[in-house]
Design an enzyme around this catalytic site. Structure first.
Site, short mmCIF file in Angstrom:
data_model
loop_
_atom_site.label_atom_id
_atom_site.label_comp_id
_atom_site.label_asym_id
_atom_site.label_seq_id
_atom_site.Cartn_x
_atom_site.Cartn_y
_atom_site.Cartn_z
N SER A 1 37.84 49.72 31.06
CA SER A 1 38.73 50.83 30.78
C SER A 1 39.67 51.20 31.92
O SER A 1 40.71 51.82 31.68
CB SER A 1 37.90 52.06 30.40
OG SER A 1 37.12 52.49 31.50
N SER B 1 33.82 48.46 33.51
CA SER B 1 35.19 48.97 33.46
C SER B 1 36.00 48.87 34.74
O SER B 1 37.18 49.21 34.74
CB SER B 1 35.19 50.43 33.00
OG SER B 1 35.08 50.49 31.60
N LYS C 1 42.14 56.67 38.70
CA LYS C 1 41.91 56.74 37.25
C LYS C 1 41.89 58.20 36.81
O LYS C 1 41.27 59.04 37.47
CB LYS C 1 40.57 56.06 36.95
CG LYS C 1 40.27 55.83 35.47
CD LYS C 1 38.95 55.07 35.33
CE LYS C 1 38.64 54.69 33.91
NZ LYS C 1 37.37 53.94 33.80
#
Lengths: 107, 495
Positions: B156, B180, B81
């Protein structure tokens, strides 16, 4: 328990302006409208916490039972200044460029 | 089996089989990395990656090939990420405000993985600053769900989930503040863990909600997820909120029998609108665990419904404070200044600058997207004079009630079984107009973040549209080993 005096409050445009000033944002006219509406709906939503009596409850700041974690005060190598300056949008040598922020006589 | 079909299986093999195949020369890791880079390019429509690091990956791979060391995680190709720092690479957080930023150091988590032989293939898309549940708040456009491109991959950490689900990496790192990792893992048919708060160092993870943030892992199999987790976990002197509690062997204990395991079904996680197929998966999982010798009993976490309101006070409050650092001075986007002049040959007169407040405001206004601004505003509001006690303090008190619910229930139970999300992956645009509808997709995941306890999502069946369903397991602090053990045995029977 008496509710903290916030029930039914919605966020006005004036409050949006005040908060934007504190948050160092400058939303456009349209954004201010949007923010007032959407922030109000979120605040309305979180009001349900007032259903709970929390008078005798200690606030939870942190879930871990760790306090004042210290390390030995030993000097270790850190990032070279030249590296740190690499990401600066405006710089001069080893300095970040900012406008004059201390009031005084013009030079 | 044709050679092509064989090669395509690399990311679908389990980690043990992949390592064996590498050891006997059935696969060449450099070639696999090159092939995956090409596949990322070919599947660019998914928008899973914001940067590919194939040169670095090839370099690392060659080093592994020439080394005699064991490298326990050789064969893991990792997507990361883009809010986790990798030295000399971008760290956008999917925000324009970090345009051009290059990390000056590598996060502890990634350093430990690299040292163990993990190869990093790229940095993945996310909701800006990890604020969102769909990747629709990324400044670089949303990622698509590989199961159905008209649907979100979750968020996310949506890019990290899409990358593994599409076979572009074998595992990925995400981060959690409120669901997330688990929510996108559920939407993309992956195993995804949110470790205990403090389990994995946050050094090099861009701060969002510091009392909630935790790095997590997604993979196709529980074994690979557990290997990556246990390699990263453990105390780090560079993060003084990292826990000194020793990390047990997780991947080595996956097959321990479940006889006598006390499983709780919290009734609050069965209320409200839950897609029937999701509820059905939980029922089926409970039945399977019972057949394996576990006891299944209903239990209660009475403050569950307050988790989302508490979260949407505390997370924005912490974010508004953490994101105050983006001021256009030391790094990132700067606006509101005259265009930079070329280096003057003789004269050293810099162009006059507007007041510092104007530069800061213009930079933040131009750099942050709508959802990030909304949360900064909300956070500033709940922390501001006159509202602090009513909102922020109140939320911290209710947070204690939520944690206490978990402490109470773990006196009587080893494990909780719930859905991960109320529904399978939703369509693009379905929830963007109403922030609360979007927030409620985290209704079953946010409580673990507030309480700090570890939780895992495991794929368990599909709905009638063929979309994966995730079920969630939660355990007491630092019992990730138990989560992996049960997840592994459930994955053995999930279709």
């Amino acid at each position: 328990m008496k509710h903290e005096e916030t029930k039914g409050r919605r966020i006005s445009l004036e409050e949006v302006n005040r908060i934007a000033e504190l948050a160092r944002l400058s939303p456009s006219e349209d954004e201010r409208e949007q923010l007032a509406a959407k922030m109000s709906s979120v605040i309305d939503f979180v009001e349900q916490l007032n259903e709970l009596d929390t008078t005798s409850i200690e606030p939870l700041h942190h879930v871990l039972d760790l306090h004042s974690v210290l390390r030995d005060d030993v000097v270790r190598p850190s990032l070279p200044v030249s590296e740190v300056m690499k990401n600066a949008p405006q710089k001069k040598g080893d300095y970040f460029i900012v406008p004059r922020v201390i009031k005084g006589a013009e030079t | 089996m044709s050679e092509r079909a064989q090669i395509d299986n690399f990311t679908e093999l389990g980690l043990v089989e992949r390592r064996e195949a590498l050891a006997v020369g059935k696969f060449d890791l450099v070639k696999e990395v090159r092939r995956l880079s090409a596949k990322i390019e070919a599947k660019s429509v998914l928008n899973a990656f914001l940067e590919t690091t194939d040169e670095l990956a090839v370099e690392c791979t060659s080093k592994l090939a020439h080394s005699e060391e064991a490298f326990p995680l050789r064969g893991v190709v990792l997507a990361v990420k883009d809010n986790i720092a990798l030295k000399d690479h971008q760290l956008t957080c999917a925000s324009k405000i970090l345009d051009g930023y290059k990390s000056l150091f590598t996060s502890t988590a990634l350093q430990r993985l690299s040292d163990a032989g993990v190869v990093i293939i790229g940095k993945t898309n996310l909701d800006e600053f990890a604020m969102g549940s769909s990747t629709e708040h990324s400044a670089f456009g949303p990622s698509l769900n590989p199961f159905d491109n008209s649907r979100v991959p979750g968020g996310s950490s949506g890019g990290s989930a899409a990358a593994v689900a599409a076979g572009l990496a074998t595992a990925s790192l995400g981060s959690e503040t409120g669901g997330s990792v688990r929510q996108p893992a559920a939407f993309c048919g992956l195993v995804g863990i949110k470790p205990t708060y403090g389990r994995i160092s946050r050094y090099g993870l861009v701060a969002f909600g510091s009392s909630l943030d935790q790095i997590g892992v997604m993979a196709r199999t529980t074994y690979e997820c557990a290997k990556v987790f246990e390699t990263m976990a453990g105390h780090d002197p560079l993060d003084n909120t990292s826990s000194p509690v020793p990390v047990p062997d997780c991947a080595g204990n996956l097959d321990r029998p479940l006889k006598g395991l006390r499983v709780g079904l919290p009734r609050e996680y069965r209320e409200g609108t839950i897609q029937p197929e999701v509820a059905n998966s939980v029922e089926r999982a409970a039945k399977v665990l019972k057949e394996m010798g576990a006891t299944i009993t209903e239990c209660s976490l009475p403050h569950t419904k307050y988790a989302i309101p508490v979260y949407y006070i505390l997370a924005p409050a912490e974010a508004s404070s953490n994101l105050a650092r983006y001021d256009g001075v030391r790094y990132g986007l700067r606006r509101g200044t005259p265009p930079p002049t070329p280096p003057a040959s003789g004269g050293e007169v810099a162009p006059p600058l507007p007041p510092i407040e104007d530069i800061i405001r213009a930079s933040r206004q131009a750099g942050f997207g709508a959802e990030v601004k909304r949360r900064i505003m909300l956070g500033t509001y709940v922390l501001s004079s006159g509202y602090y006690d009513a909102y922020y303090l109140k939320a911290q008190k209710v947070r204690r009630l939520i944690r206490q619910d978990f402490l109470n229930v773990f006196d009587d139970f080893d494990l909780l079984l719930t859905p991960t999300t109320p529904t399978t992956a939703f369509k693009f645009g379905e929830k963007t107009a109403d922030p609360i509808a979007m927030y409620l997709s985290d209704i079953f995941t946010a409580p673990a973040n507030l309480a700090g306890v570890p939780a895992i999502s495991v794929p368990f069946g599909f709905d009638d549209k063929g979309l994966p369903i995730g079920i969630q397991l939660m355990a007491a602090d630092f019992r990730e080993d138990l989560l992996f053990q049960v997840a592994h045995q459930l994955e053995g029977v999930a279709q």
